[in-house]
Design an enzyme around this catalytic site. Structure first.
Site, PDB file in Angstrom:
ATOM      1  N   VAL A 191       0.831  -1.206   0.000  1.00  0.00           N
ATOM      2  CA  VAL A 191       0.000   0.000   0.000  1.00  0.00           C
ATOM      3  C   VAL A 191       0.868   1.259   0.000  1.00  0.00           C
ATOM      4  O   VAL A 191       0.968   1.964  -0.999  1.00  0.00           O
ATOM      5  CB  VAL A 191      -0.969   0.004   1.201  1.00  0.00           C
ATOM      6  CG1 VAL A 191      -1.760   1.312   1.257  1.00  0.00           C
ATOM      7  CG2 VAL A 191      -1.927  -1.178   1.097  1.00  0.00           C
ATOM      8  N   CYS A 192       1.509   1.536   1.115  1.00  0.00           N
ATOM      9  CA  CYS A 192       2.252   2.790   1.261  1.00  0.00           C
ATOM     10  C   CYS A 192       3.390   2.908   0.251  1.00  0.00           C
ATOM     11  O   CYS A 192       3.653   3.982  -0.282  1.00  0.00           O
ATOM     12  CB  CYS A 192       2.782   2.910   2.675  1.00  0.00           C
ATOM     13  SG  CYS A 192       1.494   2.741   3.932  1.00  0.00           S
ATOM     14  N   VAL A 193       4.081   1.806  -0.006  1.00  0.00           N
ATOM     15  CA  VAL A 193       5.150   1.807  -1.012  1.00  0.00           C
ATOM     16  C   VAL A 193       4.576   1.629  -2.416  1.00  0.00           C
ATOM     17  O   VAL A 193       4.917   2.368  -3.337  1.00  0.00           O
ATOM     18  CB  VAL A 193       6.177   0.696  -0.716  1.00  0.00           C
ATOM     19  CG1 VAL A 193       7.262   0.660  -1.790  1.00  0.00           C
ATOM     20  CG2 VAL A 193       6.804   0.899   0.650  1.00  0.00           C
TER      21      VAL A 193
END
Length: 210
Positions: free
Chosen positions: A117-119
């Site tokens: 998600v974040c990456v």
């Protein structure tokens, strides 16, 4: 014919550290806690050693995601620190994108929590925006190896390069003659076996001087 070798260049690269927060890190299960923290701090040290423009961001850090790992800020006290109020994809935050653009670099070294998600979202967005992206796999963590592999495959298919922190350091350095002792000490701080190598080297150097 394979693709042209697009290597990291310390004069063209910026470092993005995305959501390495105390709460989110508790979700990381594809690396041991000690190994993961070591890799994250090693990457932060690499950014400092090569003087890479660095952007730090957190997501909803006043909530359960928690505060940033303090060692990151300690190593990059002057780096732009974007506290996102809620955007899951950091690229949806205007201040974050402006901070990335302000680096003037087209190569982005990205790591964070969680990988899928974040990456993943930032990587796909940055590639779409025209950046070359290098994802640091061992400084990015998620729930399990199945999720990890799916995230790596998705980003690779979009054109991101998967690397680990050690290969990032070596590709940026290019030549041991640039500063062998400086990089050697950095590596040995995070790889116990490399400390043995450096101890042997310094012993030989002292013997030559004697």
């Amino acid at each position: 014919m394979g693709q042209k070798y697009n290597r990291l260049d310390k004069d063209q690269a910026a470092l993005l550290l995305v959501d390495h927060q105390s709460g989110l890190i508790s979700l990381v299960q594809d690396f041991t806690p000690d190994d993961f923290k070591n890799s994250v701090i090693a990457l932060a040290d690499i950014g400092k050693f090569f003087n890479l423009p660095t952007v730090i961001t957190t997501s909803f850090d006043e909530g359960p995601n928690g505060p940033i790992v303090p060692e990151i800020v300690e190593r990059h006290p002057e780096a732009p620190f974007i506290h996102r109020p809620g955007q899951i994809n950091a690229w949806d935050n205007e201040d974050f994108v402006k901070a990335v653009e302000a680096t003037g670099r087209k190569q982005l070294i990205i790591a964070g929590v969680v990988t899928d998600v974040c990456v993943g979202f930032v990587t796909l967005s940055a590639i779409e925006a025209g950046y070359d992206v290098f994802v640091v796999t061992d400084a990015s963590g998620t729930f399990n190896h199945t999720v990890q592999q799916a995230a790596w495959n998705r980003m690779s298919a979009a054109g991101a390069q998967m690397m680990n922190w050690f290969s990032v350091a070596c590709e940026l350095h290019r030549d041991w003659r640039n500063d062998m002792e400086g990089l050697g000490n950095l590596l040995s701080n995070h790889l116990p076996n490399y400390r043995n190598l450096m101890t042997s080297y310094f012993t030989l150097q002292d013997a030559k001087k004697g």
